[in-house]
Enzyme design. Structure first.
Site, mmCIF file in Angstrom:
data_model
loop_
_atom_site.group_PDB
_atom_site.id
_atom_site.type_symbol
_atom_site.label_atom_id
_atom_site.label_comp_id
_atom_site.label_asym_id
_atom_site.label_seq_id
_atom_site.Cartn_x
_atom_site.Cartn_y
_atom_site.Cartn_z
ATOM 1 N N CYS A 81 3.705 3.431 -2.526
ATOM 2 C CA CYS A 81 2.731 3.762 -3.570
ATOM 3 C C CYS A 81 1.870 4.953 -3.128
ATOM 4 C CB CYS A 81 1.863 2.546 -3.860
ATOM 5 S SG CYS A 81 0.441 2.874 -4.913
ATOM 6 N N CYS A 84 -1.947 4.631 -3.621
ATOM 7 C CA CYS A 84 -2.528 3.720 -2.630
ATOM 8 C C CYS A 84 -2.943 4.473 -1.377
ATOM 9 C CB CYS A 84 -1.521 2.630 -2.254
ATOM 10 S SG CYS A 84 -1.027 1.542 -3.600
#
Length: 327
Positions: A81, A84
């Site tokens: 991700c 993230c």
């Protein structure tokens, strides 16, 4: 952030009411239930290994019990991700700023599917807190540092209203550079070429950050880290100063307005609604007959693919559909 504390996460998530009940009991078995500001937690300081902890399906309950002392913030992330990787260091930094008033628990959703399901994480990053064992949804997707700090401030205020006013104490709290400071994970040093861009982003000056990352890439076109940061900063720059209502109202008023529809796609990606964003742009691309509009939509899709991460299954699926529309 909602001021309600539901007994369970909406959508049938894990029931944490037993933890809440446990959090209302004072040490020694005396019932809690004191008004806000008079909780037994007020005098509590609990030692923890770190202000930032990794939590697993197996260790969740132990960490969750600490939510009777301080709010516990859960950062749900994954290695693939890209947002993230931008958000998590910001959350860690702000957690330390609160000096023991908040504890951060990091959850790798790939390694801990039970917690991902329990928190009903439809996309990541997802950030949710526990206060006295009860979930408090915070936000999803990429959020500017100032907004994250405001969420934390509101969370601590909400916790105080419910008598959760303790602290946690950790070896990495405060000055970690003192002579007696324990050895611990070392924050990766920012390359000198990236420093100006990172500092601009931390100050919320996304226009400057974009310009700085572009300058980095002009000198080092193969710098993958700079490219990933650039597309994220461009997304945040496009959203900066605009409200959710403003963006969605403009798109609803004119479904054929390409710029307005791309604005909603940006908003959806930043909020974690990745599939919705991709579907909107793919349908817009398929319906458009203007070559310039199609080029703009395709460019935005490719950039959002990079924001989410090219290895993300949702990106792979959307990229396949885009290819089918092109050829």
């Amino acid at each position: 952030m909602t001021q309600q504390m539901p007994a369970r996460i909406p959508g049938g998530g894990v029931d944490l009411s037993h933890l809440a009940a446990r959090g209302q009991a004072a040490p020694g078995g005396q019932p809690g239930g004191a008004p806000a500001g008079q909780s037994q937690a007020a005098a509590q300081t609990v030692d923890v290994p770190s202000l930032v902890l990794d939590v697993t399906d197996a260790t969740f309950e132990q960490i969750a019990q600490l939510s009777s002392v301080v709010p516990v913030v859960f950062d749900l992330w994954a290695e693939w991700c890209q947002p993230c990787k931008t958000l998590s260091p910001v959350i860690e930094k702000i957690t330390r700023e609160f000096d023991g008033r908040v504890l951060l628990a990091k959850v790798d959703v790939d390694a801990n599917p039970g917690l991902a399901q329990a928190f009903q994480a439809q996309s990541i990053p997802t950030v949710v807190a526990l206060v006295a064992g009860r979930p408090v949804p915070l936000f999803q997707g990429a959020v500017p540092e100032a907004q994250v700090r405001e969420f934390f401030t509101q969370l601590v205020q909400l916790a105080e209203q419910h008598g959760v006013v303790g602290r946690v104490s950790a070896p990495d709290q405060g000055d970690a550079e003192g002579e007696d400071a324990p050895a611990g994970p070392v924050e990766p040093e920012i390359p000198e070429a990236h420093r100006a861009a990172v500092e601009a982003a931390e100050q919320g000056d996304y226009a400057a950050a974009v310009a700085e990352w572009e300058a980095v890439l002009a000198k080092a076109p193969a710098d993958a880290e700079a490219r990933a940061a650039l597309v994220q900063m461009r997304l945040l720059q496009r959203l900066q100063g605009r409200t959710v209502d403003e963006i969605r109202s403009a798109a609803a008023a004119d479904p054929s307005d390409v710029a307005a529809q791309m604005g909603v796609a940006d908003l959806d990606v930043s909020g974690g609604h990745v599939e919705d964003a991709f579907l909107r742009l793919l349908e817009l691309f398929a319906a458009s007959t203007d070559a310039d509009d199609r080029a703009a939509i395709r460019e935005r899709l490719l950039e959002l693919f990079e924001v989410v991460g090219i290895a993300d299954p949702r990106v792979i699926a959307a990229r396949g559909r885009l290819a089918s529309l092109l050829y």
